[in-house]
Design an enzyme around this catalytic site. Structure first.
Site, PDB file in Angstrom:
ATOM      1  N   THR A  62       0.843  -1.188   0.000  1.00  0.00           N
ATOM      2  CA  THR A  62       0.000   0.000   0.000  1.00  0.00           C
ATOM      3  C   THR A  62       0.882   1.244   0.000  1.00  0.00           C
ATOM      4  O   THR A  62       1.730   1.409   0.870  1.00  0.00           O
ATOM      5  CB  THR A  62      -0.904   0.010   1.242  1.00  0.00           C
ATOM      6  N   THR A  63       0.705   2.074  -0.994  1.00  0.00           N
ATOM      7  CA  THR A  63       1.518   3.296  -1.090  1.00  0.00           C
ATOM      8  C   THR A  63       0.712   4.545  -0.791  1.00  0.00           C
ATOM      9  O   THR A  63       1.285   5.623  -0.690  1.00  0.00           O
ATOM     10  CB  THR A  63       2.117   3.426  -2.498  1.00  0.00           C
TER      11      THR A  63
END
Length: 284
Positions: A62-63
């Site tokens: 997850t960025t």
């Protein structure tokens, strides 16, 4: 009777993923029957293949958080701790989920509130529920103390940060143990501290100045609640990802209580609200 053929995903194995993903292999059927959990349609045995999940792309963490909550406020008073937040789960700038409980009970002496990615918060609560279930099964009268919950969450978030896969949350832990209130906060990188009043998100900039000015260690519950209402109102005025629907959680010697959602009275007829750009040079 022949079993009904099932659809099959190369990543997740047999299931209901649509007939287009069914991959029967009649020539290898006898071989597949020897493999544990092989589907009856003759497709490949159940397996979670990261390469198939990524569709050939490298694995990605997850960025950026998607569904998020904003500020959580916490304050101590002479008989316990109060936590407050709104109930919004915002999808970007869209006020998508308006009844999400961001204040959760851990046990009879501790509560946790969260801002940031709400799916990560749900994962954190599953971890805490597992610890609470272990305490229940041991049945020895001992439960996690607020300081222990705070320390555990510090380790969890710091561990995930070191894996370059952080949990995108700012947490507030409140509790009451041995006649003393406990209040602490944990950031997404594991940074943490304890104080008589804490806040996450915009609350750090908007609410904490009010808390520093008006908070006293010997405050009554009514005075602490009035101060939280004032802080929540300011956050609602200034934070676009907030709604006028709040809950307050209390931890004291009597246990944990979380209020029903409520709204605050607001005033929008101030002259500066009617024309906010009137004195702003270069504004549209």
């Amino acid at each position: 009777m022949q079993p009904r053929p099932q659809s099959h995903s190369a990543a997740l194995g047999p299931g209901c993923t649509g007939p287009s993903l069914a991959n029967p292999t009649p020539l290898a059927f006898d071989h597949q029957r020897q493999v544990a959990q092989a589907p009856s349609c003759g497709a490949e045995a159940f397996a979670v293949d990261p390469a198939a999940l990524a569709n050939g792309q490298p694995r990605k963490h997850t960025t950026y958080p998607y569904v998020t909550g904003t500020s959580v406020l916490g304050i101590t008073y002479k008989d316990g701790v109060l936590l407050a937040s709104d109930t919004l789960g915002a999808y970007g700038s869209t006020k998508r989920y308006k009844s999400f409980d961001r204040l959760r009970k851990v046990n009879e002496s501790c509560i946790v509130g969260a801002g940031g990615e709400l799916s990560d918060f749900q994962y954190i609560m599953r971890l805490l529920e597992e610890l609470s279930d272990d305490d229940f099964c041991m049945d020895d009268g001992h439960t996690l103390k607020p300081a222990e919950v705070h320390s555990y969450l510090c380790r969890v978030l710091y561990n995930r940060r070191n894996k370059m896969d952080p949990l995108w949350n700012s947490l507030v832990v409140g509790g009451f143990h041995a006649g003393k209130p406990f209040l602490g906060t944990v950031g997404m990188q594991g940074t943490n501290y304890t104080d008589a009043h804490v806040a996450t998100g915009f609350g750090n900039h908007l609410a904490r100045p009010l808390m520093r000015e008006h908070h006293r260690p010997d405050m009554s519950e009514e005075e602490a609640t009035a101060l939280l209402h004032q802080c929540l109102k300011v956050c609602y005025y200034r934070d676009k990802n907030s709604i006028n629907k709040f809950t307050i959680a209390k931890v004291s010697a009597e246990g944990v209580t979380i209020s029903e959602p409520f709204a605050l009275e607001t005033e929008w007829r101030y002259k500066l609200f009617e024309n906010p750009a009137a004195n702003a040079a270069g504004a549209w």
